[in-house]
Design an enzyme around this catalytic site. Structure first.
Site, PDB file in Angstrom:
ATOM      1  N   HIS A  59      31.110  62.375  49.802  1.00 17.54           N
ATOM      2  CA  HIS A  59      30.543  63.829  50.857  1.00 17.54           C
ATOM      3  C   HIS A  59      29.870  63.969  52.219  1.00 17.54           C
ATOM      4  CE1 HIS A  59      32.015  67.609  48.126  1.00 17.54           C
ATOM      5  NE2 HIS A  59      32.473  66.315  47.272  1.00 17.54           N
ATOM      6  N   GLU A 101      20.024  71.528  53.075  1.00 23.30           N
ATOM      7  CA  GLU A 101      19.576  70.900  51.247  1.00 23.30           C
ATOM      8  C   GLU A 101      19.193  72.619  50.794  1.00 23.30           C
ATOM      9  OE1 GLU A 101      18.018  68.092  49.144  1.00 23.30           O
ATOM     10  OE2 GLU A 101      19.284  66.323  50.465  1.00 23.30           O
ATOM     11  N   LYS A 138      39.172  70.753  46.863  1.00 20.66           N
ATOM     12  CA  LYS A 138      39.223  71.420  47.684  1.00 20.66           C
ATOM     13  C   LYS A 138      37.581  71.866  49.321  1.00 20.66           C
ATOM     14  CE  LYS A 138      35.952  72.899  43.867  1.00 20.66           C
ATOM     15  NZ  LYS A 138      36.039  71.221  43.489  1.00 20.66           N
ATOM     16  N   ALA A 192      23.251  70.759  45.750  1.00 19.80           N
ATOM     17  CA  ALA A 192      23.216  69.612  45.005  1.00 19.80           C
ATOM     18  C   ALA A 192      21.723  69.557  44.981  1.00 19.80           C
ATOM     19  CB  ALA A 192      24.385  68.354  45.562  1.00 19.80           C
TER      20      ALA A 192
END
EC number: 2.7.1.156
Length: 186
Positions: A58, A70, A21, A42
């Site tokens: 990633h 972030e 995804k 995250a």
């Protein structure tokens, strides 16, 4: 004459763990041909090597031209502040929900409404990655059930306002808004 920002589109990409995804969402972001900001929800945990490896995997896939920020909790504020014609890729809703799991129900609902409002009024194209967690067993613990229910409710509500909704499974990205029927119409 005042310039009026055009509304951006909202794209929701759903799927199970490690199904591709995020890769599909990254391809959609590249196809937008707009400047991309990758929003990582995250929180890095240096003491968890497996988690750090996933984050690094990633990061290595992303083009160097993309900026990365972030934002573990304040998504709606960040989206609302954006005034450009860019593309925001938010990965992932499950992590964002987990970061707010300690939030009381009333405050959580206000947070969700704020996020939905920011999405509906954004001028950026926004691609959100979300996990499908409710297809397995019922979680044995209250926190697991709360996470599952909050995430399921959130993705349903985003799906109702999204321009495009994809389910990534078995190596395919299925355009749900094209082949499915919205529950809003029944």
């Amino acid at each position: 004459m005042e310039e009026v920002a055009t509304k951006g589109k909202v794209i929701l990409v759903l799927g199970a763990a490690s199904c591709g995804k995020s890769e599909w969402a990254e391809n959609l972001a590249k196809a937008s041909q707009k400047p991309v900001t990758y929003i990582a929800t995250a929180i890095a945990h240096p003491d968890d090597p497996a988690w750090q490896k996933k984050i690094e995997k990633h990061a290595l896939r992303r083009p160097q031209s993309w900026s990365t920020v972030e934002i573990p909790t304040a998504l709606s504020a960040y989206i609302t502040e954006r005034k450009g014609e860019d593309c925001l890729l938010i990965d992932s809703l499950g992590t964002w929900v987990a970061n707010g799991l300690e939030t009381e129900d009333q405050d959580w609902e206000e947070t969700v409404i704020s996020l939905l409002n920011s999405l509906e009024n954004a001028s950026s194209e926004i691609i959100l990655v979300g996990e499908e967690t409710g297809w397995g067993v019922i979680p044995a613990y209250k926190s697991g059930r709360l996470f599952r229910d909050r995430l399921g409710n959130l993705t349903r509500r985003i799906g109702e306002i999204a321009t495009e909704v994809y389910l990534v499974t078995g190596g395919y990205a299925l355009p749900l808004n094209q082949i499915g029927q919205s529950l809003k119409t029944i």
